[in-house]
Design an enzyme around this catalytic site. Structure first.
Site, PDB file in Angstrom:
ATOM      1  N   ASP A  19     -12.270  38.024  42.524  1.00  0.00           N
ATOM      2  CA  ASP A  19     -11.215  37.791  41.548  1.00  0.00           C
ATOM      3  C   ASP A  19     -11.801  37.716  40.147  1.00  0.00           C
ATOM      4  OD1 ASP A  19      -8.714  37.430  40.534  1.00  0.00           O
ATOM      5  OD2 ASP A  19      -8.566  35.310  41.059  1.00  0.00           O
ATOM      6  N   GLY A  50      -3.355  23.165  38.257  1.00  0.00           N
ATOM      7  CA  GLY A  50      -3.511  24.401  39.017  1.00  0.00           C
ATOM      8  C   GLY A  50      -2.889  24.281  40.374  1.00  0.00           C
ATOM      9  N   PHE A  69      -4.242  23.601  43.019  1.00  0.00           N
ATOM     10  CA  PHE A  69      -4.851  22.642  43.935  1.00  0.00           C
ATOM     11  C   PHE A  69      -4.880  21.226  43.392  1.00  0.00           C
ATOM     12  CE2 PHE A  69      -6.823  26.813  44.043  1.00  0.00           C
ATOM     13  CZ  PHE A  69      -6.226  27.259  45.196  1.00  0.00           C
ATOM     14  N   GLY A  70      -4.438  21.080  42.182  1.00  0.00           N
ATOM     15  CA  GLY A  70      -4.457  19.749  41.613  1.00  0.00           C
ATOM     16  C   GLY A  70      -4.628  19.844  40.123  1.00  0.00           C
ATOM     17  N   LEU A 112      -6.065  18.943  31.132  1.00  0.00           N
ATOM     18  CA  LEU A 112      -6.295  20.305  30.627  1.00  0.00           C
ATOM     19  C   LEU A 112      -5.293  21.269  31.223  1.00  0.00           C
ATOM     20  CD1 LEU A 112     -10.193  20.530  30.819  1.00  0.00           C
ATOM     21  CD2 LEU A 112      -8.817  20.433  28.743  1.00  0.00           C
ATOM     22  N   GLY A 113      -4.824  20.930  32.408  1.00  0.00           N
ATOM     23  CA  GLY A 113      -3.869  21.827  33.041  1.00  0.00           C
ATOM     24  C   GLY A 113      -3.688  21.462  34.479  1.00  0.00           C
TER      25      GLY A 113
END
Ligand SMILES: *[C@@H]1O[C@H](CO)[C@@H](O)[C@H](O)[C@H]1NC(C)=O
Ligand SMILES: *[C@@H]1O[C@H](CO)[C@@H](O)[C@H](O)[C@H]1NC(C)=O
Ligand SMILES: *[C@@H]1O[C@H](CO)[C@@H](O)[C@H](O)[C@H]1NC(C)=O
Ligand SMILES: *[C@@H]1O[C@H](CO)[C@@H](O)[C@H](O)[C@H]1NC(C)=O
Ligand SMILES: *[C@@H]1O[C@H](CO)[C@@H](O)[C@H](O)[C@H]1NC(C)=O
Ligand SMILES: *[C@@H]1O[C@H](CO)[C@@H](O)[C@H](O)[C@H]1NC(C)=O
Ligand SMILES: *[C@@H]1O[C@H](CO)[C@@H](O)[C@H](O)[C@H]1NC(C)=O
Ligand SMILES: *[C@@H]1O[C@H](CO)[C@@H](O)[C@H](O)[C@H]1NC(C)=O
Ligand SMILES: *[C@@H]1O[C@H](CO)[C@@H](O)[C@H](O)[C@H]1NC(C)=O
Ligand SMILES: *[C@@H]1O[C@H](CO)[C@@H](O)[C@H](O)[C@H]1NC(C)=O
Length: 800
Positions: A652, A521, A523-524, A518-519
């Site tokens: 956030d 980021g 962090f992984g 899916l993508g």
């Protein structure tokens, strides 16, 4: 008038009669009169019942309502005395006709300042003084049919006739009983007076002396009167005959703007001439007081001076540049002084300091200083009582408002955005079938030796992401990013919040089958996967799994802590966390899969510009309606209410960190891609670390002091609302990061989006109050949004 009007008038009269009877014991309204709400009429012709004095009603209030008095054919009515009309303050019309009126007191109409129409026709008046009417503005005065004498006392009537004010056929009785037209009256020693001052304008310096001369004329010799408010300056009047001199000595500035008039008055009339003293003097600041907060901040002052002094301000002996946010404002001129404010729009601690007001004109200058304090300076002497919600282990100084001390720079430029946008489109084109977010990719399986799934560490070495040392011991990851909890001491310092017996569900590796990426980021990687045996009802469900690239000892600890935390955060509008898989590397977290991806992308895809992203005109997604926007907003607010109830500060909140599922279901959470895809949404601070801050979503106190609270989340929620109603525009998209910081710290807020209803924008403004405690409460925001959303039902099926 119509019969109807007459009828209603009669019945109204009857009604008032009844009322009168009820109210007044005894005859408040004389028997020969009728008294209605606004009118008294005495017309009864019976001489026996004639009134002989002016009618008086029971109460003052009743008399206050009377505007019209009509007296006719009252054979015993002969005089109007001093106080007769005292309570008829609203009287405008008075008629006394065909009666025997002989005498009108000079003070008769003292209290009837509204009197305009006065009809005294056919009475027994031989004379009437002009002084009776001197304070009035009579537009109609009818005196015909009276035995007026051709005397000097009535000369004013002739002058009035000459002016053509109220044309009528007035006659007077000359000596010998002969009647002649008043207009031809000519008496030798009967001349209207004149008063003349020999100056029309007086401009003098304070302290000087001056003399005014008043020359009068008229016959009989007029009385000469100086009229002035009590003067402070010493003065002396010398009169000889028709001429009078007023000597003023050592003129005081307090007499500036005083009007002095000289009047001449005799039996024929009155005339006056006046001047206004223009006394020049240097400025005097009589008041300079502590700043107070009203709508804006105000440093109040009062200053006198003639001519009007020029005002300038110094802060710490440096000139204050006035502009949109700081400016001098004069509110009014009263008591011979100018009263105003140095108005400051949302000042911060950098505006604290001694303010000096300089007032000057051509005659001199004055200055005064006051110390103004608007906001505590967070750098001063460690007296900060509230914690700075920032990792205490790093040598990090909170950034101040934008100035030279803080070197700040943007991390990723426009090129990166464009590039990411391009990638995004590729992804969409590749995976998009009929549904843009549909799942069509080839399956893949996590491989232990796959480079992309390198050893677990929840922070990459990428230059625009934090390194683990900056995150500190409290670092935890929610969703797939580190932001929300890491620096949230409220959460971690209250022990009871984290249940010690939290049971994190463990999922077997063989139950997870990856389908596609899916993508990626910070962090992984994040994958779409099928998970077997997760729920008793279903054989398998789609999930999103997050893998951790590195697995240092610290990272593993963080991983477990985050898992516990996520297990404890369960709410219908928080993305569901299913559990972990820690059998082997990489470590895996399993989340609910939200079909439509992140909310920001979703908004853009359903906005006016979405044709760019769609599959062509035919397949263009339907634009979101207002009620759908409200529905989205309401769900996020619900999630935030829950987080607040758990004393959890998100830090956030933004549409990029919300997810959209089927049927427009929206949840808070994210999949770790946001940092990369949306890197321009963040602002990198170079001071003492490489922290990325979502400044466009942050309130002033978070930007300046890194203070994050439930109230700062409320601010962000306001920005989220703005994002929703702009179809996912970047807040302050037209400004650079530095400009954004300046705007926010100066107190500017985002403008109302074009499609945004006023109620919603008011709500945003309620979220963007500068003072955190002034902001709306999260619960109230939710209730309001819920009500607004209910008021406009959602038609979900459009979006499927
Ligand atoms: C006076 O007039 C006002 C409005 O014109 C009316 O409400 C009030 O009842 C009147 N008062 C009396 C005593 O007639
Ligand atoms: C009568 O005059 C008073 C002020 O003297 C005013 O407040 C009031 O409204 C007036 N009443 C009417 C009916 O005009
Ligand atoms: C006053 O009396 C005269 C006759 O005496 C009459 O013509 C006139 O209409 C009466 N005025 C009023 C207002 O009743
Ligand atoms: C008062 O007199 C003026 C002038 O004649 C007239 O226009 C107005 O209607 C009168 N008002 C009342 C209440 O009678
Ligand atoms: C009219 O007034 C005069 C005094 O000015 C008085 O002597 C005379 O009696 C009055 N006439 C009537 C009919 O009242
Ligand atoms: C007097 O009344 C007239 C109209 O009736 C008006 O135009 C004028 O301004 C008034 N003057 C004062 C001093 O009230
Ligand atoms: C007014 O008259 C006095 C003498 O009566 C004179 O001293 C003064 O200068 C005159 N003022 C002006 C402006 O003419
Ligand atoms: C006053 O005015 C009269 C005529 O208007 C004039 O003759 C006379 O000289 C003046 N007196 C003074 C002192 O100005
Ligand atoms: C003028 O008045 C001021 C006070 O108003 C006083 O201080 C000053 O001494 C006076 N000057 C003269 C010359 O009298
Ligand atoms: C300035 O104003 C203050 C307050 O009104 C007053 O006490 C003081 O005397 C004034 N100073 C001068 C020089 O006029």
């Amino acid at each position: 008038m119509s019969a109807f009007r007459m009828g209603s008038w009669v019945s109204l009269l009857g009604f008032y009669w009844v009322l009168m009877e009820l109210w007044s014991i005894g005859a408040a309204c004389p028997a020969s009169c009728s008294c209605s709400g606004t009118r008294i009429a005495c017309v009864d012709q019976d001489p026996e019942r004639s009134i002989n004095a002016f009618p008086v009603l029971q109460s003052e209030i009743e008399m206050d309502n009377i505007t019209d008095i009509y007296i006719a054919n009252q054979s015993r009515f002969s005089s109007i005395n001093d106080k007769d009309l005292h309570y008829y303050r609203n009287l405008t019309n008075l008629t006394v006709t065909n009666s025997r009126l002989t005498y009108v007191s000079r003070l008769a109409f003292q209290n009837n300042l509204r009197l305009q129409y006065l009809n005294l026709k056919d009475n027994n008046l031989s004379s009437l003084s002009w002084r009776i009417f001197r304070h009035l503005n009579i537009s109609n005065l009818i005196l015909s049919g009276n035995p007026l004498h051709c005397s000097c006392e009535n000369m004013w009537m002739k002058l009035r006739l000459d002016e053509g004010v109220d044309p009528q056929d007035l006659k007077c009785i000359a000596e010998g009983g002969r009647r002649k037209p008043l207009s031809s009256l000519n008496l030798p020693h009967c001349v209207v007076p004149m008063a003349t001052l020999n100056v029309s304008k007086v401009t003098e310096l304070e302290g000087s002396d001056m003399k005014l001369t008043c020359n009068t004329s008229g016959a009989p010799s007029p009385e000469l009167i100086w009229n002035m408010a009590p003067l402070v300056s010493y003065y002396k009047i010398e009169t000889s005959g028709q001429v009078s001199e007023l000597h003023l000595h050592n003129l005081s500035s307090l007499d500036n703007n005083c009007r002095i008039s000289c009047s001449a008055e005799n039996i024929v009339g009155q005339h006056e001439s006046s001047v206004v003293l223009d006394i020049r003097f240097p400025p005097n600041i009589s008041k300079l007081m502590d700043a107070y907060q009203d709508h804006h901040w105000c440093i109040p002052f009062s200053v006198s001076g003639n001519p009007k002094p020029e005002l300038h301000w110094l802060l710490n002996d440096l000139p204050v540049t006035e502009g949109l946010y700081i400016f001098t404002k004069i509110h009014d001129f009263s008591d011979k002084e100018y009263h105003g404010c140095l108005q400051l729009d949302s000042p911060t601690h950098i505006n604290n300091g001694p303010y000096t007001l300089l007032a000057s004109n051509e005659h001199g200058r004055d200055q005064k200083t006051v110390y103004a304090h608007f906001m505590r300076d967070p750098f001063e002497g460690g007296t900060v009582t509230e914690p700075l919600y920032y990792d205490p282990t790093t040598e990090d100084t909170p950034i101040g408002p934008p100035d030279d001390r803080v070197a700040v720079y943007v991390v990723v430029g426009i090129a990166a955005v464009a590039f990411m946008g391009f990638l995004l489109m590729l992804v969409i084109l590749k995976f998009g079938g009929n549904s843009k977010f549909g799942i069509k990719g080839a399956s893949s399986v996590i491989s232990n030796d796959d480079d992309s799934a390198s050893p677990l560490h929840h922070v990459s070495n990428g230059s625009n992401t934090p390194s683990s040392s900056e995150i500190g011991p409290d670092a935890v990851i929610i969703g797939m990013t580190k932001i929300p909890v890491i620096e949230n001491p409220q959460y971690f310092r209250s022990n009871n919040m984290l249940k010690s017996d939290t049971f994190v569900q463990h999922i077997k590796r063989h139950n997870i089958v990856l389908k596609r990426e899916l993508g990626e980021g910070a962090f992984g990687k994040v994958f779409l996967a099928e998970c077997y045996n997760l729920s008793p009802e279903l054989d398998k469900i789609l999930v999103a799994v997050k893998t951790l690239k590195e697995a240092s000892e610290n990272a593993r600890k963080d991983f477990h802590r985050e898992a516990e935390l996520l297990t404890n955060l369960q709410h219908e509008h928080i993305v569901t966390f299913y559990g972990v898989c820690v059998e082997s590397d990489p470590l895996i977290m399993v989340f609910e899969y939200m079909k439509h991806g992140d909310l920001n992308k979703f908004l853009r895809a359903h906005g006016p510009d979405s044709v760019m992203m769609g599959d062509g005109p035919t397949n263009r997604p339907v634009e979101l309606t207002q009620s759908q926007m409200l529905h989205i907003a309401q769900q996020i607010a619900a999630g935030m209410v829950y987080l607040a109830s758990q004393h959890f500060v998100h830090r956030d909140l933004a549409t990029r960190n919300c997810l959209v599922g089927e049927n427009l279901l929206v949840k808070i959470g994210d999949f770790g891609m946001s940092r990369d895809v949306y890197s321009t949404d963040y602002y990198r601070v170079s001071v003492g670390g490489h922290t990325m801050l979502p400044i466009r979503w942050m309130p002033p106190e978070s930007i300046m002091y890194r203070k994050f609270t439930t109230e700062s989340d409320v601010w962000s929620l306001g920005v989220v609302l703005w994002e929703i109603f702009t179809y996912g525009k970047q807040p302050w998209y037209q400004l650079s990061n530095n400009e954004v910081i300046e705007c926010i710290t100066q107190g500017r807020v985002l403008q109302r989006p074009r499609t945004c209803p006023k109620e919603v924008y008011d709500l945003m403004l309620g979220c963007w109050q500068r003072e955190p405690h002034m902001r709306h409460h999260i619960k109230d925001i939710h209730t309001l949004l819920l009500n607004l959303a209910k008021a406009s039902p959602v038609y979900l099926d459009i979006l499927g």
